[in-house]
Design an enzyme around this catalytic site. Structure first.
Site, PDB file in Angstrom:
ATOM      1  N   ARG A  78       0.829  -1.214   0.000  1.00  0.00           N
ATOM      2  CA  ARG A  78       0.000   0.000   0.000  1.00  0.00           C
ATOM      3  C   ARG A  78       0.858   1.258   0.000  1.00  0.00           C
ATOM      4  NH1 ARG A  78      -4.026  -1.715   4.994  1.00  0.00           N
ATOM      5  NH2 ARG A  78      -4.539  -3.783   4.202  1.00  0.00           N
TER       6      ARG A  78
ATOM      7  N   GLU B  41     -10.663  -0.513  -5.579  1.00  0.00           N
ATOM      8  CA  GLU B  41     -11.200   0.419  -4.587  1.00  0.00           C
ATOM      9  C   GLU B  41     -10.227   1.569  -4.329  1.00  0.00           C
ATOM     10  OE1 GLU B  41     -13.418   0.017  -0.284  1.00  0.00           O
ATOM     11  OE2 GLU B  41     -11.456  -0.926  -0.493  1.00  0.00           O
TER      12      GLU B  41
END
Length: 461
Positions: free
Chosen positions: A89, A156
């Site tokens: 991430r 997302e």
């Protein structure tokens, strides 16, 4: 894929893999014999049922494949998830790769970039449901490229919702620019014949999220995405726990889409089951799971992202995820057609909520450069996220629950809400008689964060 799809360069990134062509990627997604996530959402709306999706992600490839297959065969979800690890991430690709090769159990999700798109395809091809990528990255450009090549058909995140709730020092202008590239690449895919679903993370911090903030951030990210050619958007909302308020928020999504988005953009409401402190006892947790599923049904959600009875204990195992999905799916039963909600109360909440969202988003989306207006609004507090980790959000907003359990603004900060709206919130909270000490408000917030623990009497008032 077409090289124009891969605009990402990063000195800290792993060497760029040889991606498939754009045409081959589109063909793989469209001809493998399973629906895309967009297909699932459209079918859900057409049939007036709520699609079911779990959360899941582990570090090892074999373990991830085994987990996905177990969920797929055990509960037949409509959409499956690859949840990405925190190193990926934050673009710590080399570190994620080292752990994937030495001790994948140390990763809190699947390091897709480290494993590569070919292994990603192995996962996608091993199940019958389409796959969405959930992560939390302020800069997801390389991850997006690998995900699309792997065959994921939903991705997302956004430049606000995947930055300010998670990161301390990432400038908002940077994350908005990175996500603009992701949205532009999504537009490229749409023009090539593959409409990817882009889900926007309205959950934010997941802690007493005021509905108008959740929806306002979703609408702003949706408008920015649509401007880059995105044609399918899921606007997600976090269950707060008050039925009328949550149903009103879900029903607000198509109204707001009609007001602020192009007519040719498909928009689907999504509910995340309660993201706050979960009950520890299984019976109580399962009651909350089923309550969330009924909320999704009554609010007209196209999809429900589920929880499990192990939420309070740690990372759920496969069987808990299966049980949670099966329980949530019961809410789709036609036998429950008799279950209704107080229409008058929902309409009252909806009217106020739409007005508040308009107050928040109109100045930004009416600006000549909405992305720059977003950055300025967070700098001066006219947009804000409570309990944000970021130094680029002021965090001046303080929410509490009223006597009915609805989430209200105890302190609205610099949000440009109408005086009537602010008064309504403070009256509802019993704060209209004047200022209250910060200690009192903090104690109240702490109590409200543990709302369901108090409701089920797992802790004393």
């Amino acid at each position: 894929m077409n090289r124009d799809m891969y605009r990402f360069t990063d000195a800290h990134a792993a060497p760029e893999p040889a991606f498939p062509s754009l045409a081959e990627t589109v063909q793989f997604a469209r001809t493998r014999g399973t629906p895309t996530v967009r297909d699932v959402l459209a079918r859900s709306v057409q049939n007036a049922v709520v699609a079911i999706q779990p959360r899941c992600g582990v570090g090892g490839h074999a373990e991830m494949r085994q987990l996905l297959r177990a969920l797929d065969t055990g509960a037949r979800p409509d959409v499956l998830t690859l949840t990405i690890d925190s190193h990926t991430r934050l673009n710590r690709f080399a570190h994620a790769a080292r752990l994937a090769g030495t001790d994948p159990s140390m990763l809190n999700g699947y390091p897709l970039v480290a494993h590569g798109w070919q292994r990603g395809r192995e996962l996608v091809e091993s199940v019958s449901a389409p796959v969405e990528i959930r992560h939390g990255s302020p800069d997801a450009r390389l991850l997006f490229n690998v995900a699309v090549a792997a065959g994921a058909t939903s991705f997302e995140g956004g430049g606000i919702s995947y930055n300010l709730p998670y990161c301390k020092n990432v400038p908002l202008a940077h994350s908005l620019a990175c996500w603009r590239e992701v949205d532009a690449m999504t537009g490229d895919l749409r023009r090539a014949g593959l409409t990817l679903d882009r889900e926007l993370f309205g959950t934010l911090t997941g802690v007493l999220t005021p509905p108008s903030i959740s929806l306002a951030i979703g609408v702003i990210e949706a408008a920015l995405a649509a401007a880059e050619g995105v044609g399918c958007l899921s606007l997600s909302y976090p269950q707060g726990g008050h039925l009328a308020q949550d149903v009103a928020a879900l029903r607000a999504i198509p109204v707001l889409a009609e007001r602020y988005l192009p007519a040719d953009v498909e928009v689907y409401p999504v509910l995340h089951e309660f993201m706050g402190v979960f009950p520890g006892r299984r019976a109580h947790a399962e009651q909350l799971i089923f309550y969330g599923a009924l909320t999704a049904r009554l609010g007209g959600a196209a999809k429900l992202v589920t929880k499990t009875y192990q939420e309070a204990l740690g990372v759920p195992d496969a069987q808990a995820n299966i049980d949670g999905m099966r329980l949530a799916a019961v809410a789709n039963s036609p036998l429950l057609d008799f279950v209704t909600v107080d229409t008058e109360r929902v309409e009252e909440e909806l009217d106020w909520l739409l007005a508040e969202v308009d107050d928040l988003v109109a100045p930004v989306l009416g600006a000549a450069d909405p992305a720059r207006a977003v950055t300025a609004a967070f700098a001066d507090g006219t947009l804000d996220i409570p309990f944000s980790a970021s130094r680029y959000a002021r965090g001046d907003v303080l929410p509490c629950r009223d006597a009915s359990g609805a989430i209200r603004y105890a302190v609205a900060g610099a949000l440009p809400l109408s005086p009537a709206a602010v008064d309504r919130h403070r009256i509802s909270l019993g704060l209209a008689d004047g200022p209250h000490s910060m200690r009192t408000l903090v104690d109240r917030v702490t109590h409200d964060i543990n709302h369901f623990l108090h409701l089920f009497k797992e802790i004393e008032p």
